[in-house]
Motif scaffolding. Structure first.
Motif, PDB file in Angstrom:
ATOM      1  N   ALA A 193       0.729  -1.149  -0.018  1.00 25.35           N
ATOM      2  CA  ALA A 193       0.050   0.034   0.082  1.00 25.35           C
ATOM      3  C   ALA A 193       0.919   1.306   0.048  1.00 25.35           C
ATOM      4  CB  ALA A 193      -0.970  -0.050   1.103  1.00 25.35           C
ATOM      5  N   MET A 194       0.390   2.239  -0.510  1.00 24.28           N
ATOM      6  CA  MET A 194       0.980   3.769  -0.676  1.00 24.28           C
ATOM      7  C   MET A 194       0.167   4.614  -1.095  1.00 24.28           C
ATOM      8  SD  MET A 194       2.864   3.171  -4.638  1.00 24.28           S
ATOM      9  CE  MET A 194       3.069   4.513  -4.916  1.00 24.28           C
ATOM     10  N   LYS A 195       0.663   5.920  -0.721  1.00 24.04           N
ATOM     11  CA  LYS A 195      -0.048   7.093  -1.152  1.00 24.04           C
ATOM     12  C   LYS A 195       0.451   7.458  -2.513  1.00 24.04           C
ATOM     13  CE  LYS A 195      -0.798   9.122   3.206  1.00 24.04           C
ATOM     14  NZ  LYS A 195      -0.623  10.504   4.218  1.00 24.04           N
ATOM     15  N   PHE A 196      -0.451   7.937  -3.362  1.00 25.93           N
ATOM     16  CA  PHE A 196      -0.158   8.258  -4.737  1.00 25.93           C
ATOM     17  C   PHE A 196       0.481   9.657  -4.962  1.00 25.93           C
ATOM     18  CE2 PHE A 196      -1.502   9.974  -8.999  1.00 25.93           C
ATOM     19  CZ  PHE A 196      -0.509   9.452  -9.830  1.00 25.93           C
ATOM     20  N   GLU A 197       1.806   9.578  -5.171  1.00 25.88           N
ATOM     21  CA  GLU A 197       2.715  10.561  -5.289  1.00 25.88           C
ATOM     22  C   GLU A 197       3.245  10.867  -6.796  1.00 25.88           C
ATOM     23  OE1 GLU A 197       2.941  12.853  -3.083  1.00 25.88           O
ATOM     24  OE2 GLU A 197       2.309  11.909  -1.310  1.00 25.88           O
ATOM     25  N   PRO A 198       2.334  11.400  -7.605  1.00 24.64           N
ATOM     26  CA  PRO A 198       2.650  11.460  -8.837  1.00 24.64           C
ATOM     27  C   PRO A 198       4.180  11.888  -9.257  1.00 24.64           C
ATOM     28  CG  PRO A 198       0.638  12.623  -8.655  1.00 24.64           C
ATOM     29  CD  PRO A 198       1.209  12.281  -7.235  1.00 24.64           C
ATOM     30  N   GLU A 199       4.831  12.778  -8.491  1.00 27.43           N
ATOM     31  CA  GLU A 199       6.210  13.219  -8.805  1.00 27.43           C
ATOM     32  C   GLU A 199       7.203  12.122  -8.468  1.00 27.43           C
ATOM     33  OE1 GLU A 199       5.190  14.129  -4.497  1.00 27.43           O
ATOM     34  OE2 GLU A 199       4.204  14.438  -6.369  1.00 27.43           O
ATOM     35  N   GLU A 200       6.654  11.076  -7.828  1.00 30.28           N
ATOM     36  CA  GLU A 200       7.762   9.854  -7.879  1.00 30.28           C
ATOM     37  C   GLU A 200       7.740   8.861  -9.280  1.00 30.28           C
ATOM     38  OE1 GLU A 200       6.784   7.193  -4.734  1.00 30.28           O
ATOM     39  OE2 GLU A 200       6.901   8.691  -3.153  1.00 30.28           O
ATOM     40  N   PHE A 201       6.845   9.366 -10.222  1.00 30.05           N
ATOM     41  CA  PHE A 201       7.078   8.517 -11.431  1.00 30.05           C
ATOM     42  C   PHE A 201       7.338   9.527 -12.587  1.00 30.05           C
ATOM     43  CE2 PHE A 201       3.856   6.698  -8.546  1.00 30.05           C
ATOM     44  CZ  PHE A 201       4.469   5.115  -8.852  1.00 30.05           C
ATOM     45  N   LYS A 202       7.980   9.033 -13.660  1.00 30.33           N
ATOM     46  CA  LYS A 202       8.223   9.797 -14.652  1.00 30.33           C
ATOM     47  C   LYS A 202       8.433   8.949 -15.832  1.00 30.33           C
ATOM     48  CE  LYS A 202      13.348   9.942 -14.380  1.00 30.33           C
ATOM     49  NZ  LYS A 202      14.540  10.866 -14.162  1.00 30.33           N
ATOM     50  N   ASP A 203       8.154   9.255 -17.177  1.00 33.02           N
ATOM     51  CA  ASP A 203       8.369   8.436 -18.341  1.00 33.02           C
ATOM     52  C   ASP A 203       9.645   8.476 -18.838  1.00 33.02           C
ATOM     53  OD1 ASP A 203       7.996   7.355 -20.810  1.00 33.02           O
ATOM     54  OD2 ASP A 203       6.591   8.674 -21.690  1.00 33.02           O
ATOM     55  N   GLU A 204      10.222   7.100 -18.738  1.00 41.25           N
ATOM     56  CA  GLU A 204      11.705   6.907 -19.234  1.00 41.25           C
ATOM     57  C   GLU A 204      11.846   6.762 -20.748  1.00 41.25           C
ATOM     58  OE1 GLU A 204      14.227   7.311 -17.041  1.00 41.25           O
ATOM     59  OE2 GLU A 204      13.426   6.915 -15.208  1.00 41.25           O
ATOM     60  N   TYR A 205      10.549   6.542 -21.341  1.00 43.50           N
ATOM     61  CA  TYR A 205      11.040   6.073 -22.764  1.00 43.50           C
ATOM     62  C   TYR A 205      11.550   7.223 -23.679  1.00 43.50           C
ATOM     63  CZ  TYR A 205       9.461   4.448 -27.612  1.00 43.50           C
ATOM     64  OH  TYR A 205       9.627   4.082 -28.686  1.00 43.50           O
ATOM     65  N   LYS A 206      11.428   8.312 -23.541  1.00 45.15           N
ATOM     66  CA  LYS A 206      12.160   9.425 -24.612  1.00 45.15           C
ATOM     67  C   LYS A 206      13.423   9.643 -24.078  1.00 45.15           C
ATOM     68  CE  LYS A 206      11.830  14.564 -25.530  1.00 45.15           C
ATOM     69  NZ  LYS A 206      11.077  15.608 -25.523  1.00 45.15           N
ATOM     70  N   LYS A 207      13.966   9.542 -22.741  1.00 47.82           N
ATOM     71  CA  LYS A 207      15.234   9.353 -22.551  1.00 47.82           C
ATOM     72  C   LYS A 207      16.089   8.021 -22.987  1.00 47.82           C
ATOM     73  CE  LYS A 207      18.457   9.056 -18.635  1.00 47.82           C
ATOM     74  NZ  LYS A 207      18.421   9.130 -17.015  1.00 47.82           N
ATOM     75  N   ALA A 208      15.462   6.964 -22.919  1.00 51.37           N
ATOM     76  CA  ALA A 208      15.994   5.827 -23.452  1.00 51.37           C
ATOM     77  C   ALA A 208      16.058   6.005 -25.041  1.00 51.37           C
ATOM     78  CB  ALA A 208      15.221   4.884 -23.070  1.00 51.37           C
ATOM     79  N   VAL A 209      15.108   6.552 -25.593  1.00 52.06           N
ATOM     80  CA  VAL A 209      15.041   6.649 -27.037  1.00 52.06           C
ATOM     81  C   VAL A 209      16.290   7.534 -27.793  1.00 52.06           C
ATOM     82  CG1 VAL A 209      13.910   7.737 -28.999  1.00 52.06           C
ATOM     83  CG2 VAL A 209      12.873   6.025 -27.550  1.00 52.06           C
ATOM     84  N   MET A 210      16.368   8.933 -26.866  1.00 53.78           N
ATOM     85  CA  MET A 210      17.528   9.628 -27.159  1.00 53.78           C
ATOM     86  C   MET A 210      18.883   8.967 -27.025  1.00 53.78           C
ATOM     87  SD  MET A 210      15.589  12.020 -28.594  1.00 53.78           S
ATOM     88  CE  MET A 210      17.214  12.915 -29.128  1.00 53.78           C
ATOM     89  N   GLU A 211      18.954   8.091 -25.997  1.00 53.31           N
ATOM     90  CA  GLU A 211      20.433   7.605 -25.979  1.00 53.31           C
ATOM     91  C   GLU A 211      20.628   6.688 -27.207  1.00 53.31           C
ATOM     92  OE1 GLU A 211      20.148   5.321 -22.314  1.00 53.31           O
ATOM     93  OE2 GLU A 211      20.326   7.045 -20.949  1.00 53.31           O
TER      94      GLU A 211
END
Length: 284
Positions: A193-211
Protein backbone atom coordinates in the motif's frame (compact mmCIF):
# COMPACT_ATOMS: atom_id res chain seq x y z
CA UNK A 1 -21.19 28.13 -17.46
CA UNK A 2 -24.50 28.15 -15.63
CA UNK A 3 -26.45 26.25 -12.99
CA UNK A 4 -29.99 27.28 -12.21
CA UNK A 5 -30.13 31.04 -12.73
CA UNK A 6 -26.45 31.53 -11.84
CA UNK A 7 -24.23 32.39 -14.84
CA UNK A 8 -20.43 32.23 -14.65
CA UNK A 9 -18.45 33.55 -17.64
CA UNK A 10 -15.32 31.39 -17.94
CA UNK A 11 -12.35 30.72 -20.20
CA UNK A 12 -11.07 27.23 -21.04
CA UNK A 13 -7.41 26.22 -20.91
CA UNK A 14 -5.98 22.79 -21.56
CA UNK A 15 -4.92 21.29 -18.22
CA UNK A 16 -2.50 18.73 -19.66
CA UNK A 17 0.19 18.56 -22.31
CA UNK A 18 2.31 15.82 -23.83
CA UNK A 19 5.93 16.54 -23.05
CA UNK A 20 7.48 13.08 -23.31
CA UNK A 21 6.16 11.94 -26.68
CA UNK A 22 8.93 11.07 -29.14
CA UNK A 23 8.16 12.26 -32.66
CA UNK A 24 9.42 10.40 -35.70
CA UNK A 25 9.50 11.54 -39.33
CA UNK A 26 8.60 9.34 -42.28
CA UNK A 27 11.53 9.04 -44.70
CA UNK A 28 12.10 7.77 -48.23
CA UNK A 29 14.12 4.54 -47.82
CA UNK A 30 16.30 5.44 -50.82
CA UNK A 31 17.05 9.16 -50.36
CA UNK A 32 16.50 9.42 -46.58
CA UNK A 33 14.45 12.58 -47.17
CA UNK A 34 11.22 13.47 -45.39
CA UNK A 35 8.07 12.35 -47.17
CA UNK A 36 5.54 15.15 -47.76
CA UNK A 37 1.82 14.69 -47.32
CA UNK A 38 -0.10 16.63 -49.94
CA UNK A 39 -3.80 17.51 -50.02
CA UNK A 40 -4.77 16.29 -53.47
CA UNK A 41 -7.98 16.81 -55.43
CA UNK A 42 -8.56 13.72 -57.62
CA UNK A 43 -11.31 15.47 -59.60
CA UNK A 44 -9.13 18.36 -60.76
CA UNK A 45 -5.82 16.45 -60.45
CA UNK A 46 -4.11 19.21 -58.48
CA UNK A 47 -2.80 20.04 -55.02
CA UNK A 48 -4.97 22.12 -52.66
CA UNK A 49 -3.38 24.61 -50.26
CA UNK A 50 -4.34 24.14 -46.62
CA UNK A 51 -5.82 27.63 -46.44
CA UNK A 52 -8.18 26.82 -49.32
CA UNK A 53 -9.62 23.61 -47.86
CA UNK A 54 -13.32 23.79 -46.92
CA UNK A 55 -15.48 21.56 -44.72
CA UNK A 56 -18.11 19.37 -46.35
CA UNK A 57 -20.69 16.83 -45.19
CA UNK A 58 -21.42 13.84 -47.45
CA UNK A 59 -25.23 13.58 -47.37
CA UNK A 60 -25.26 10.89 -50.05
CA UNK A 61 -22.57 8.95 -51.90
CA UNK A 62 -20.37 11.46 -53.74
CA UNK A 63 -22.54 14.47 -52.89
CA UNK A 64 -21.41 17.06 -50.35
CA UNK A 65 -22.83 20.17 -48.78
CA UNK A 66 -20.25 22.79 -47.80
CA UNK A 67 -20.28 24.13 -44.25
CA UNK A 68 -18.45 27.29 -43.20
CA UNK A 69 -17.40 28.37 -39.71
CA UNK A 70 -20.30 30.83 -39.79
CA UNK A 71 -22.70 27.95 -40.49
CA UNK A 72 -21.37 26.00 -37.52
CA UNK A 73 -21.73 29.06 -35.30
CA UNK A 74 -25.46 28.96 -36.07
CA UNK A 75 -25.89 25.35 -34.92
CA UNK A 76 -29.17 25.38 -32.93
CA UNK A 77 -27.69 24.05 -29.70
CA UNK A 78 -27.62 25.90 -26.39
CA UNK A 79 -24.48 23.91 -25.53
CA UNK A 80 -22.61 25.63 -28.39
CA UNK A 81 -22.48 28.80 -26.32
CA UNK A 82 -22.64 27.59 -22.71
CA UNK A 83 -21.72 24.83 -20.30
CA UNK A 84 -25.23 24.32 -19.02
CA UNK A 85 -25.06 22.16 -15.88
CA UNK A 86 -27.85 19.59 -15.90
CA UNK A 87 -27.32 18.34 -12.36
CA UNK A 88 -24.93 17.17 -9.68
CA UNK A 89 -23.96 13.57 -8.96
CA UNK A 90 -21.88 11.79 -6.36
CA UNK A 91 -18.30 11.19 -7.44
CA UNK A 92 -18.70 7.42 -7.04
CA UNK A 93 -21.48 7.41 -9.66
CA UNK A 94 -19.05 8.36 -12.44
CA UNK A 95 -16.77 5.48 -13.51
CA UNK A 96 -13.87 7.69 -14.53
CA UNK A 97 -11.73 4.79 -15.69
CA UNK A 98 -14.10 4.49 -18.67
CA UNK A 99 -15.52 7.97 -19.17
CA UNK A 100 -12.72 10.52 -18.68
CA UNK A 101 -11.04 12.08 -21.72
CA UNK A 102 -9.31 15.51 -21.76
CA UNK A 103 -9.05 17.93 -18.84
CA UNK A 104 -9.51 21.72 -18.98
CA UNK A 105 -9.05 24.41 -16.38
CA UNK A 106 -11.96 26.84 -16.07
CA UNK A 107 -10.86 30.40 -15.34
CA UNK A 108 -13.52 32.95 -14.36
CA UNK A 109 -13.87 36.38 -15.85
CA UNK A 110 -13.12 39.06 -13.23
CA UNK A 111 -16.81 39.86 -12.91
CA UNK A 112 -17.60 36.21 -12.09
CA UNK A 113 -15.17 35.66 -9.22
CA UNK A 114 -17.89 35.28 -6.57
CA UNK A 115 -20.24 32.81 -8.36
CA UNK A 116 -17.15 30.85 -9.46
CA UNK A 117 -15.98 30.59 -5.83
CA UNK A 118 -19.52 29.73 -4.76
CA UNK A 119 -19.76 26.80 -7.17
CA UNK A 120 -16.28 25.56 -6.29
CA UNK A 121 -16.91 25.61 -2.53
CA UNK A 122 -20.36 24.08 -2.95
CA UNK A 123 -18.93 21.16 -4.92
CA UNK A 124 -16.30 20.66 -2.23
CA UNK A 125 -18.81 20.78 0.64
CA UNK A 126 -21.36 18.48 -1.01
CA UNK A 127 -18.66 16.21 -2.50
CA UNK A 128 -20.49 16.21 -5.80
CA UNK A 129 -19.57 16.54 -9.47
CA UNK A 130 -21.46 18.68 -11.98
CA UNK A 131 -22.62 17.06 -15.24
CA UNK A 132 -23.24 19.16 -18.35
CA UNK A 133 -23.19 19.21 -22.15
CA UNK A 134 -20.92 21.49 -24.13
CA UNK A 135 -20.11 21.91 -27.84
CA UNK A 136 -16.33 21.88 -28.30
CA UNK A 137 -14.39 21.52 -31.55
CA UNK A 138 -17.22 20.69 -33.92
CA UNK A 139 -19.04 18.24 -31.67
CA UNK A 140 -21.24 18.21 -28.60
CA UNK A 141 -19.62 16.61 -25.59
CA UNK A 142 -20.71 15.29 -22.25
CA UNK A 143 -18.59 16.94 -19.55
CA UNK A 144 -18.07 16.91 -15.80
CA UNK A 145 -16.95 19.82 -13.61
CA UNK A 146 -15.28 19.34 -10.25
CA UNK A 147 -13.20 21.29 -7.76
CA UNK A 148 -9.47 20.62 -7.81
CA UNK A 149 -6.54 22.41 -6.23
CA UNK A 150 -8.32 25.74 -5.85
CA UNK A 151 -9.88 25.76 -9.32
CA UNK A 152 -12.69 24.20 -11.32
CA UNK A 153 -11.67 21.48 -13.77
CA UNK A 154 -13.81 20.33 -16.66
CA UNK A 155 -13.33 16.83 -18.06
CA UNK A 156 -14.75 15.79 -21.41
CA UNK A 157 -16.45 12.40 -21.12
CA UNK A 158 -17.24 9.56 -23.48
CA UNK A 159 -20.90 9.22 -24.43
CA UNK A 160 -22.51 6.03 -23.07
CA UNK A 161 -22.80 4.53 -26.57
CA UNK A 162 -19.02 4.94 -26.96
CA UNK A 163 -18.34 2.62 -24.03
CA UNK A 164 -17.89 -0.94 -25.21
CA UNK A 165 -19.64 -3.75 -23.37
CA UNK A 166 -17.71 -6.48 -21.55
CA UNK A 167 -20.10 -9.13 -22.87
CA UNK A 168 -17.68 -10.19 -25.61
CA UNK A 169 -14.83 -10.75 -23.16
CA UNK A 170 -14.09 -14.27 -21.96
CA UNK A 171 -14.24 -13.55 -18.25
CA UNK A 172 -14.02 -16.29 -15.61
CA UNK A 173 -17.31 -16.90 -13.84
CA UNK A 174 -16.75 -20.24 -12.10
CA UNK A 175 -13.31 -19.77 -10.55
CA UNK A 176 -13.19 -20.41 -6.82
CA UNK A 177 -10.73 -18.45 -4.68
CA UNK A 178 -9.94 -20.03 -1.32
CA UNK A 179 -10.09 -17.96 1.90
CA UNK A 180 -6.38 -18.63 2.47
CA UNK A 181 -5.46 -17.29 -0.99
CA UNK A 182 -7.63 -14.23 -0.49
CA UNK A 183 -6.11 -13.54 2.94
CA UNK A 184 -2.57 -13.87 1.56
CA UNK A 185 -3.40 -11.53 -1.34
CA UNK A 186 -4.86 -9.00 1.11
CA UNK A 187 -1.65 -9.14 3.14
CA UNK A 188 0.41 -8.53 0.01
CA UNK A 189 -1.75 -5.55 -0.99
CA UNK A 190 -1.42 -4.16 2.52
CA UNK A 191 2.37 -4.45 2.43
CA UNK A 192 2.49 -2.73 -0.96
CA UNK A 193 0.00 0.00 0.00
CA UNK A 194 1.19 3.52 -0.82
CA UNK A 195 -0.01 7.06 -1.23
CA UNK A 196 -0.19 8.23 -4.83
CA UNK A 197 2.62 10.73 -5.27
CA UNK A 198 2.70 11.58 -9.02
CA UNK A 199 6.14 13.21 -8.73
CA UNK A 200 7.62 9.79 -7.91
CA UNK A 201 6.93 8.59 -11.45
CA UNK A 202 8.28 9.69 -14.80
CA UNK A 203 8.28 8.46 -18.37
CA UNK A 204 11.68 6.96 -19.14
CA UNK A 205 10.89 6.20 -22.79
CA UNK A 206 11.98 9.53 -24.30
CA UNK A 207 15.32 9.45 -22.48
CA UNK A 208 15.96 5.86 -23.57
CA UNK A 209 15.10 6.65 -27.21
CA UNK A 210 17.43 9.67 -27.22
CA UNK A 211 20.27 7.46 -25.94
CA UNK A 212 19.69 5.17 -28.93
CA UNK A 213 19.55 8.19 -31.30
CA UNK A 214 22.81 9.63 -29.94
CA UNK A 215 24.51 6.26 -30.18
CA UNK A 216 23.53 5.89 -33.84
CA UNK A 217 24.62 9.47 -34.63
CA UNK A 218 28.01 8.79 -33.08
CA UNK A 219 28.14 5.39 -34.84
CA UNK A 220 28.77 3.54 -31.61
CA UNK A 221 27.18 0.42 -30.26
CA UNK A 222 23.60 0.83 -29.13
CA UNK A 223 23.14 -0.07 -25.48
CA UNK A 224 20.63 -2.88 -25.28
CA UNK A 225 17.94 -3.13 -22.65
CA UNK A 226 18.99 -5.16 -19.60
CA UNK A 227 17.66 -8.66 -19.30
CA UNK A 228 14.63 -8.87 -17.04
CA UNK A 229 15.19 -10.31 -13.60
CA UNK A 230 14.86 -14.08 -13.64
CA UNK A 231 11.57 -15.14 -12.12
CA UNK A 232 11.31 -17.96 -9.69
CA UNK A 233 9.16 -20.77 -11.04
CA UNK A 234 6.14 -21.40 -8.83
CA UNK A 235 3.85 -24.38 -8.96
CA UNK A 236 0.65 -22.77 -7.75
CA UNK A 237 -1.00 -19.46 -6.86
CA UNK A 238 -0.45 -19.84 -3.12
CA UNK A 239 3.28 -20.34 -3.62
CA UNK A 240 3.42 -17.25 -5.81
CA UNK A 241 1.63 -15.21 -3.15
CA UNK A 242 3.95 -16.42 -0.41
CA UNK A 243 7.02 -15.62 -2.51
CA UNK A 244 5.64 -12.14 -3.23
CA UNK A 245 5.03 -11.47 0.44
CA UNK A 246 8.58 -12.54 1.29
CA UNK A 247 9.94 -10.28 -1.42
CA UNK A 248 7.92 -7.35 -0.06
CA UNK A 249 9.21 -8.01 3.42
CA UNK A 250 12.81 -7.68 2.23
CA UNK A 251 12.12 -4.17 1.02
CA UNK A 252 12.64 -4.93 -2.65
CA UNK A 253 9.29 -3.40 -3.51
CA UNK A 254 10.24 -0.12 -1.80
CA UNK A 255 13.53 0.04 -3.72
CA UNK A 256 11.61 -0.59 -6.93
CA UNK A 257 9.42 2.44 -6.20
CA UNK A 258 12.48 4.66 -5.83
CA UNK A 259 13.82 3.54 -9.20
CA UNK A 260 10.65 4.71 -10.99
CA UNK A 261 11.68 8.36 -10.73
CA UNK A 262 9.18 11.18 -10.75
CA UNK A 263 7.59 14.05 -12.58
CA UNK A 264 6.28 17.34 -11.42
CA UNK A 265 2.80 16.99 -9.96
CA UNK A 266 0.02 19.50 -10.00
CA UNK A 267 0.37 19.87 -6.26
CA UNK A 268 4.03 20.88 -6.50
CA UNK A 269 3.98 22.69 -9.83
CA UNK A 270 5.06 26.31 -9.84
CA UNK A 271 2.34 28.91 -10.06
CA UNK A 272 1.89 30.22 -13.57
CA UNK A 273 3.23 33.73 -14.03
CA UNK A 274 1.03 36.46 -15.46
CA UNK A 275 3.07 36.51 -18.69
CA UNK A 276 2.86 32.73 -19.11
CA UNK A 277 -0.83 32.85 -18.31
CA UNK A 278 -1.55 35.41 -20.98
CA UNK A 279 0.39 33.39 -23.50
CA UNK A 280 -1.59 30.22 -22.94
CA UNK A 281 -3.54 29.05 -25.94
CA UNK A 282 -7.25 29.03 -25.31
CA UNK A 283 -9.09 25.83 -25.97
CA UNK A 284 -12.02 27.58 -27.56
Amino acid sequence: MSFGMVAIPVRLYLATESSSKVSFNLLCPEHKARIKNKRWCPEGDHEVAWGDVVKGYEYEKGSFVELTDEDLEKVPLHSSKAIDIAGFIEDSELPGELYYQSAYYLEPEKSAAKPYALLKETLEKTERVAIAKFALRDRERLVSVRSHDGSLVMNTLHWPDEIRSTEELELPDDVKVSPAELKMAENLVGMMAMKFEPEEFKDEYKKAVMEVVEAKIEKRQVIEAPEPEAETTVVDLMSALKASVEKAKKGETARGRESRGGHESLATAKKTTAREKSARKKAS
